[in-house]
Design a protein around this motif. Structure first.
Motif, PDB file in Angstrom:
ATOM      1  N   TRP A 448       0.806  -1.221   0.000  1.00  0.00           N
ATOM      2  CA  TRP A 448       0.000   0.000   0.000  1.00  0.00           C
ATOM      3  C   TRP A 448       0.842   1.275   0.000  1.00  0.00           C
ATOM      4  CZ3 TRP A 448      -5.015  -0.196  -1.028  1.00  0.00           C
ATOM      5  CH2 TRP A 448      -5.661  -1.419  -0.877  1.00  0.00           C
ATOM      6  N   ARG A 465      -4.298   3.434  -3.553  1.00  0.00           N
ATOM      7  CA  ARG A 465      -4.731   4.386  -2.525  1.00  0.00           C
ATOM      8  C   ARG A 465      -5.789   5.338  -3.082  1.00  0.00           C
ATOM      9  NH1 ARG A 465       0.966   4.469  -1.891  1.00  0.00           N
ATOM     10  NH2 ARG A 465       1.108   6.559  -2.792  1.00  0.00           N
ATOM     11  N   VAL A 468      -9.211   3.471  -3.274  1.00  0.00           N
ATOM     12  CA  VAL A 468      -9.861   3.349  -1.973  1.00  0.00           C
ATOM     13  C   VAL A 468     -10.412   4.701  -1.524  1.00  0.00           C
ATOM     14  CG1 VAL A 468      -9.505   2.791   0.460  1.00  0.00           C
ATOM     15  CG2 VAL A 468      -8.492   1.345  -1.306  1.00  0.00           C
ATOM     16  N   LEU A 550      -6.731  -5.517   2.987  1.00  0.00           N
ATOM     17  CA  LEU A 550      -6.350  -4.268   3.644  1.00  0.00           C
ATOM     18  C   LEU A 550      -6.585  -4.439   5.143  1.00  0.00           C
ATOM     19  CD1 LEU A 550      -5.475  -1.278   3.477  1.00  0.00           C
ATOM     20  CD2 LEU A 550      -7.870  -0.685   3.180  1.00  0.00           C
ATOM     21  N   LEU A 570     -15.879  -0.996   0.443  1.00  0.00           N
ATOM     22  CA  LEU A 570     -14.747  -1.553  -0.314  1.00  0.00           C
ATOM     23  C   LEU A 570     -15.127  -2.787  -1.129  1.00  0.00           C
ATOM     24  CD1 LEU A 570     -11.818  -1.196   2.265  1.00  0.00           C
ATOM     25  CD2 LEU A 570     -12.490   0.359   0.430  1.00  0.00           C
ATOM     26  N   LEU A 575     -12.173  -5.673  -2.556  1.00  0.00           N
ATOM     27  CA  LEU A 575     -11.208  -5.611  -1.456  1.00  0.00           C
ATOM     28  C   LEU A 575     -11.781  -6.242  -0.196  1.00  0.00           C
ATOM     29  CD1 LEU A 575      -9.477  -2.109  -1.485  1.00  0.00           C
ATOM     30  CD2 LEU A 575      -8.384  -4.338  -1.610  1.00  0.00           C
ATOM     31  N   MET A 577     -11.378  -5.979   3.812  1.00  0.00           N
ATOM     32  CA  MET A 577     -10.806  -5.192   4.906  1.00  0.00           C
ATOM     33  C   MET A 577     -10.890  -6.013   6.176  1.00  0.00           C
ATOM     34  SD  MET A 577     -11.165  -3.246   7.774  1.00  0.00           S
ATOM     35  CE  MET A 577     -12.831  -2.640   7.974  1.00  0.00           C
TER      36      MET A 577
END
Length: 759
Positions: A448, A465, A468, A550, A570, A575, A577
Motif C-alpha cells: 500500500w 490508494r 480506496v 487491507l 470496499l 477488497l 478489509m
C-alpha cells in the motif's frame, strides 16, 4: 397559607380514611395528625428543587457549570497537550501572546507581552543578516526575539509565595510546616504573591528540557540556542548523582545562551535558523511563566506523596485560580483577585453584532465568578443535566450525541435549534473546526505504500490508494456517523487556515469532479479501473489470483458499525478489509514502529498556519524513523524541499501560498491519507449564558462569558418541579392503612377485654 384553608384540605385528605370505617378516638387522632403533616410537607416541597446537584452555598453565584469527560492527566504546562487539560489550564495560566476572542481568522495579540516581538535575523557571527541572504546563510544563522513584558503583573495568591516575618518561606523546606498531613492546598492558610519577571519565562522554557517531564514541546523549543545542550547536561548530572532527577533542580544554575533577561521586564529568545511560526508557540501554554519558588514548593516529597503537585494544582497570572481539586470528581476555579484585568472586546467578525456578542463591549473581565467542572463519565447523563439546566453549554467538541433529532434543524442560515429547543431559549452556534480527520496509509508498507520500491511499484500503490479514497464515500459517512455535521475534507488544510481554497479550485481532483457548482465524487467504475491498472482487477492479484487484503489497525472503542460500513464500501472493489483491534497502548506502539497498513487519525490546529498541517507530511517528521507526527511515514523529496523553504519564509510573504498549493497538490496525488472530514463544532447555550462563540483553537474563553444566575435559577425551578401527586396518593394510602390497622387493633383490644370480663 391561611389556617382555614389548611383545615379544609386536611379534611379532604382525611375523608377517605373516615369513610373506611368508624375508627375510634385514637384512629381519628392519628388521621387528623397525618393529613396536615403530609400536606405541609408537600407544600414545603413545592418551593424546593429536589434534584439540584450543586450545594446550597453556590446559589446565586455566577459560576459557569461545565463538565470533564475524563480526568485531566497533566496540568503542568510543560507536559499538558490534551484538550481536557487545556480547558482548565488556559483559564489559570497566561502566555506571552493570545488570540482575539471574536475575530476570524484568528489574530494574535499581546497577553503578558507588552507588544508584538521585535525580530532580528542574524548571521552565523550574530551580526544582522543581509537582505537576500542565501538559504544556507539563513540556516546557519539565528533569529532573535526581543519581547517587552507588561509591568505590574502579579501571580495569584498562593502558599508557595508565603513568607514568615523573618523573610523565610513559610512552606518551602520548613520543617515546622508539617506538610505530611496536608491533603489540599486549602489547608495552608498563609499565602503571598510577587510580580512577574522575565526570568519566570526563562525558567519555564528550561523546564521543557527536563528529561523527567517528557515535554511534547521540546522538539520545537530545542531550536532555542543551548536548550538541547541543557537536556544533555541534566541527564549527565543525574547519572553522576549531582542532581535528583525526580526532585527539585535549581535551573537558574544552568545558563542557556538563547534565553536572556536584559532587565526584569524584557525577555530575549534566540533560536537557530529562521522559523517565523515560532511566534505561535509563544501563544501556547508551554511558555506560561513558572516561578522557581513554585516549582520548588511542589517538588517537596511530602506534598508529592499526597498527589499535590504542579500537575494537579496550576499556579498562574490568569483571570482564575484553582481553589478546589477533587480528582475524578470536581474542579473549582474562582476569580484571581490579583489579575491584571481586561475589558470585553468591542470589535468582532461576521454577524457577531447581530448575535449580541458585542453587547458587553468595554465591560471589565471576567464576566462571571468562576468555573466549576464536574466529572461526567456518560454522555447521556451530561445531556439530561443540560436539559435540566445544570450545565450551561453543550459543545460537540467535548462530547458528541449519537443523534441530533429534536435538537437541531437546518435553517436558512445554517444549523438552528429545533422548535422545542428554541422554546427553552437554547441558542445554537457553529464553526467549522481548524482540523481534519483522516485514514492514514502506512507508506512503509510494501503493497500500500511501496515508496522505497521502484517507480512502477510506487505508481501501482498510488492507484490503489486513490481507488480506496474514491470508494470511501465520506459524504455518506458524515450523514451516518456524524449526524450530518461536518463537511467532506478535500485536502490536508481545513477552512480558516491560509491555503484553504473554496469552490472548484479547492476540490481534490483525484477523488472529485466539479459539476453543478459542487464537488461530485468520482464514480465507483473509475475506482475499479484504477484497481485494474494497479494490477488488482476485482481486488485480486492479476499474476497470482490472490485476494488483496487491507488490514486496519484500530484502538479499542471504534464502533463496529463503522467497520461494517468500510467493508461494505470496499466490496465493489473486490477488497477485503480485516480489522485488527487492540488496546490503546499497543496501538500507539504499532504506530510508532510503522507496523500497520491503515488507521484512523485526526489533527487539530495548534496555530492558524498551513505549516502546522503540512509538517504532518514532512519526511523528517516520520513517526517510525524520527518519532515525529507524520504517522503515514510519507516521504517525497519535492515536498520536503518545498516544506523547508516554506517554514523559513515570513508569514506575510506572497510567495508562500503558491508553495502551499503545490504541496497540497502533491499530497492529493500521492494519497497517503484518505481525507475524511472537517468537523464542525456545535455549541448549544442555555438562555442565561451569554457571549458563547465556538473557538476550537482558542481555549481561554471563559472570562468572556456572562452568566445570569437569577435567570438560571428561575428556569431550573421551572424545569425541575417535583411531581407530587404520586406522593400525595401514597400518603393517603399510608394514612388509610394506619387507620384500618388502628381499627383492627381496637377491635382486638375490645375482644380481649370482653373475654377477660367473662372469665
Amino acid at each position: 397559607m391561611q389556617r382555614g384553608l389548611l383545615h379544609k384540605l386536611s379534611g379532604f385528605l382525611m375523608r377517605p380514611i373516615l369513610a373506611a370505617g368508624r375508627p375510634g378516638r385514637g384512629g381519628r387522632r392519628i388521621a387528623h395528625l397525618l393529613a396536615p403533616l403530609a400536606l405541609c410537607g408537600l407544600i414545603t416541597a413545592c418551593d424546593t428543587v429536589w434534584n439540584d446537584p450543586y450545594p446550597a452555598d453556590e446559589e446565586g453565584r455566577a459560576l459557569v457549570h461545565d463538565f470533564l469527560s475524563e480526568r485531566p492527566k497533566h496540568l503542568d504546562p510543560a507536559q499538558s497537550y490534551a484538550e481536557p487539560e487545556s480547558w482548565v489550564n488556559y483559564q489559570v495560566y497566561e502566555s506571552l501572546y493570545g488570540y482575539e476572542y471574536l475575530r476570524r481568522p484568528y489574530t494574535l495579540r499581546p497577553e503578558l507581552a507588552a507588544e508584538m516581538p521585535r525580530v532580528r535575523y542574524l548571521d552565523a557571527q550574530k551580526q544582522t543578516l543581509a537582505a537576500g541572504a542565501s538559504a544556507e546563510a539563513i540556516a546557519q544563522g539565528f533569529t532573535e526575539y526581543e519581547i517587552p513584558l507588561r509591568g505590574g503583573i502579579r501571580y495569584q495568591p498562593h502558599p508557595a509565595f508565603a513568607r514568615e516575618a523573618a523573610g523565610r518561606f513559610a512552606y518551602i523546606d520548613n520543617p515546622a510546616a508539617r506538610l505530611e498531613t496536608i491533603r489540599s492546598l486549602a489547608e495552608l492558610k498563609e499565602s503571598g504573591t510577587r510580580e512577574l519577571v522575565a526570568n519566570d519565562f526563562i525558567y519555564a522554557i528550561k523546564r521543557l528540557a527536563r528529561p523527567k517531564l517528557h515535554s511534547p514541546a521540546f522538539d520545537v523549543f530545542r531550536t532555542v540556542v543551548g536548550l538541547e545542550d541543557l537536556g544533555k547536561r541534566l541527564r549527565e548530572d543525574a547519572k553522576a548523582g549531582r542532581i535528583d532527577p525526580d526532585g527539585w533542580i535549581d535551573l537558574d544554575r544552568y545558563p542557556v545562551a538563547g534565553l536572556e533577561a536584559p532587565d526584569p521586564h524584557t525577555l530575549r529568545i534566540t533560536i537557530r535558523g529562521r522559523y517565523p511560526q515560532f511566534i505561535y508557540w509563544l501563544a501556547m501554554g508551554f511558555t506560561a511563566p513558572i516561578p522557581p519558588e513554585v516549582d520548588r514548593f511542589f517538588s517537596q516529597r511530602a506534598l508529592a506523596a499526597n498527589n499535590i503537585s504542579l500537575d494537579t494544582w496550576p499556579v498562574g497570572t490568569g483571570p482564575y485560580m484553582m481553589v478546589k481539586h477533587e480528582e475524578n470528581r470536581e474542579i473549582l476555579l474562582l476569580k484571581n483577585p490579583n489579575w491584571r484585568g481586561e475589558t470585553y472586546p468591542c470589535e468582532g467578525s461576521g454577524d457577531d453584532r447581530e448575535k449580541g456578542l458585542l453587547a458587553d463591549c468595554g465591560k471589565p473581565l471576567p464576566l462571571n465568578d468562576g468555573i466549576k467542572w464536574v466529572r461526567e463519565r456518560e454522555g447521556i447523563s451530561f445531556w439530561n443535566k443540560f436539559l435540566q439546566g445544570y450545565y450551561d453549554e453543550f459543545s460537540s467538541n467535548k462530547i458528541r450525541l449519537s443523534s441530533i433529532d429534536n435538537i437541531l434543524v437546518q435553517g436558512a442560515n445554517g444549523l438552528d435549534a429545533a422548535p422545542q429547543m428554541r422554546d427553552r431559549g437554547v441558542r445554537v452556534d457553529s464553526e467549522v473546526d481548524a482540523g481534519v480527520w483522516y485514514y492514514s496509509f502506512n507508506m512503509l508498507d510494501p503493497i500500500w505504500g511501496a515508496q522505497d520500491k521502484d517507480k512502477a511499484s510506487q505508481e501501482r500503490a498510488r492507484k490503489l490508494r486513490q481507488a480506496v479514497s474514491i470508494a470511501m464515500d465520506m459524504e455518506e459517512y458524515i450523514q451516518v456517523f456524524a449526524a450530518g455535521i461536518g463537511q467532506a475534507a478535500q485536502g490536508p488544510i481545513p477552512p480558516g487556515i491560509p491555503g484553504y481554497r473554496e469552490g472548484a479550485a479547492g476540490i481534490n481532483p483525484y477523488v472529485y469532479d466539479w459539476a453543478d457548482e459542487a464537488p461530485r465524487r468520482k464514480p465507483i467504475a473509475y475506482a475499479q479501473r484504477l484497481m485494474a491498472e494497479a494490477g488488482y482487477p476485482q481486488g485480486r492479484d492479476a499474476k497470482t489470483g490472490e485476494p488483496l487484503i487491507l488490514y486496519m489497525d484500530i484502538a479499542a472503542g471504534m464502533r463496529r458499525e463503522s467497520l461494517d460500513w468500510i467493508q461494505r464500501k470496499l466490496r465493489p472493489l473486490g477488497l477485503q478489509m480485516v480489522p485488527r483491534p487492540t488496546d490503546f497502548n499497543r496501538f500507539q506502539e504499532k504506530v510508532q514502529q510503522g507496523n500497520y497498513q491503515v488507521l484512523y487519525w485526526g489533527w487539530s490546529a495548534d496555530y492558524p498556519d498551513p505549516e502546522n498541517f503540512l509538517f504532518l507530511f514532512y519526511g523528517k517528521n516520520a513517526k517510525a524513523t524520527h518519532q515525529g507526527e507524520n504517522v503515514s511515514n510519507y516521504a517525497n523529496p519535492e515536498f520536503d524541499a518545498l516544506f523547508e523553504r516554506l517554514r523559513t519564509m515570513d508569514l506575510d510573504d506572497p510567495q508562500r501560498l503558491p508553495l502551499v498549493d503545490r504541496m497540497v497538490e502533491l499530497v492529493r496525488r500521492d494519497a497517503p491519507w484518505i481525507f475524511v472530514m472537517n468537523d464542525t463544532t456545535i455549541s448549544l447555550s442555555n438562555a442565561w449564558m451569554h457571549n458563547s462563540k465556538p473557538a476550537r483553537m482558542l481555549r481561554a474563553v471563559r472570562k468572556y462569558q456572562r452568566i445570569d444566575a437569577a435567570e438560571r435559577e428561575r428556569r431550573i425551578a421551572e424545569w425541575n418541579r417535583p411531581i407530587l401527586w404520586p406522593m400525595a396518593v401514597l400518603l393517603v394510602l399510608l394514612a388509610l392503612a394506619v387507620a384500618v390497622g388502628w381499627r383492627q387493633y381496637q377491635r382486638h383490644e375490645r375482644a380481649r377485654g370482653a373475654s377477660g370480663g367473662a372469665g
